[in-house]
Design an enzyme around this catalytic site. Structure first.
Site, mmCIF file in Angstrom:
data_model
loop_
_atom_site.group_PDB
_atom_site.id
_atom_site.type_symbol
_atom_site.label_atom_id
_atom_site.label_comp_id
_atom_site.label_asym_id
_atom_site.label_seq_id
_atom_site.Cartn_x
_atom_site.Cartn_y
_atom_site.Cartn_z
ATOM 1 C CD GLU A 101 41.199 36.799 44.557
ATOM 2 O OE1 GLU A 101 40.399 36.052 43.971
ATOM 3 O OE2 GLU A 101 41.958 37.580 43.940
ATOM 4 C CE LYS A 117 38.017 43.788 55.828
ATOM 5 N NZ LYS A 117 37.137 43.794 54.656
ATOM 6 C CG ASP A 175 41.337 46.223 54.389
ATOM 7 O OD1 ASP A 175 40.909 47.392 54.424
ATOM 8 O OD2 ASP A 175 40.823 45.308 53.711
ATOM 9 C CB ALA A 198 40.955 42.012 55.981
#
Ligand code: C5P
Length: 288
Positions: free
Chosen positions: A102, A9, A142, A106
């Site tokens: 990281e 995303k 998320d 997500a």
């Protein structure tokens, strides 16, 4: 056996309104699903275990950096399903990993959601969407966006309350990463909340209208300054790309992926070639 896409995303808007008693932050974010994805292959196994395998064609990830045990959200999601339903079935889950970790994209959350959807199908558990949402919210903030399986949504609460919104046409972004990731808790801990809140209305309208010019004028992320403070490489990258392209540079989620908006595929390709540099990793054109 079957395969599912597990997409990354981008956050086109992220505002934080306060810190909650449970330590999380209350936020409003506009998330969109992109065409950068991992592929997850599900196969039923005769022994009652969940085995996770990293496919050799995975890119940009050393096997040592991808845990295959219970610390991986894929295994956590599978274990939650087993505990909730009492199923004794097993599975081999093989992932082709392309989304960096990281990165504010997500990837791990998307993998967890795809696992919930995939194992619900593989094991014929017949859990309803709302039941998958309950597990998703337990595992992270998320994951619900990907369980909802929509193109774009406004997510609120910790991020787990998902309201799908209209998105028409196609939007193009070019994404790049400094090579050094951001820890989400570290970014949130640097954040100062001063009370003046931005609205996501213009971003929502631009998505609904398919208006990429209006969208690129309204992209906003409250976490950007905090993330720049803890990641000097990302900070430098944002400054350099801003100068090089003479256009605004945005950050996704808590970073460290940053992106610029393009007017179409051709412009995205041109930007991509302008960005070729030894100082950062160009993830390429992301279509939304
Ligand atoms: O829920 P998730 O695992 O994505 O969150 C990771 C960390 O990010 C949390 O432990 C918390 O420190 C921070 N976070 C937050 N507020 C949110 C989401 C995440 O403070 N709404």
């Amino acid at each position: 056996m079957f395969e599912m896409f597990s997409p990354a995303k981008l956050n086109l808007f992220l505002e934080v309104s306060g810190k909650r008693p449970d330590g999380f932050h209350e936020l409003e974010t506009v998330m969109v699903r992109t065409d950068l994805y991992d592929k997850i292959h599900f196969q039923q196994s005769t022994d009652p275990k969940v085995r996770l395998v990293l496919a050799p064609e995975s890119s940009g990830i050393a096997p040592a950096d991808f845990p295959l045990d219970e610390s991986n959200l894929i295994v956590k999601a599978a274990n939650e399903l087993r505990a909730l339903t009492g199923t004794n079935l097993g599975a081999t889950i093989q992932i082709v990993k392309r989304i960096p970790a990281e990165a504010g994209l997500a990837g791990g959350s998307s993998n967890a959601a795809t696992t919930l959807l995939g194992l619900n199908r593989l094991w014929d558990l017949r859990l309803e969407k709302h039941e998958l949402h309950t597990i998703a919210a337990k595992l992270g903030s998320d994951i619900n966006f990907f369980v909802e399986d929509c193109r774009a949504a406004v997510c609120s609460g910790r991020g787990e309350i998902v309201r799908p919104i209209e998105s028409t046409g196609e939007f193009y972004f070019v994404a790049f990463h400094p090579g050094v990731g951001n820890s989400t808790p570290a970014v949130f801990s640097q954040l100062t909340i001063d009370g003046s809140l931005q609205s996501s209305e213009v971003v929502q309208q631009a998505l609904a209208d398919g208006n990429s010019a209006s969208l690129s004028d309204s992209i906003f992320n409250r976490l950007t300054d905090a993330a720049r403070m803890i990641n000097p490489a990302m900070d430098a990258m944002m400054t350099d790309v801003r100068q090089l392209l003479n256009r605004p540079v945005f950050m996704s989620g808590s970073g460290a992926t940053c992106f610029v908006a393009a007017e179409g595929r051709q412009e995205a390709a041109r930007i991509e070639s302008q960005l070729a540099s030894a100082d950062w990793i160009v993830l390429g054109c992301l279509k939304v």
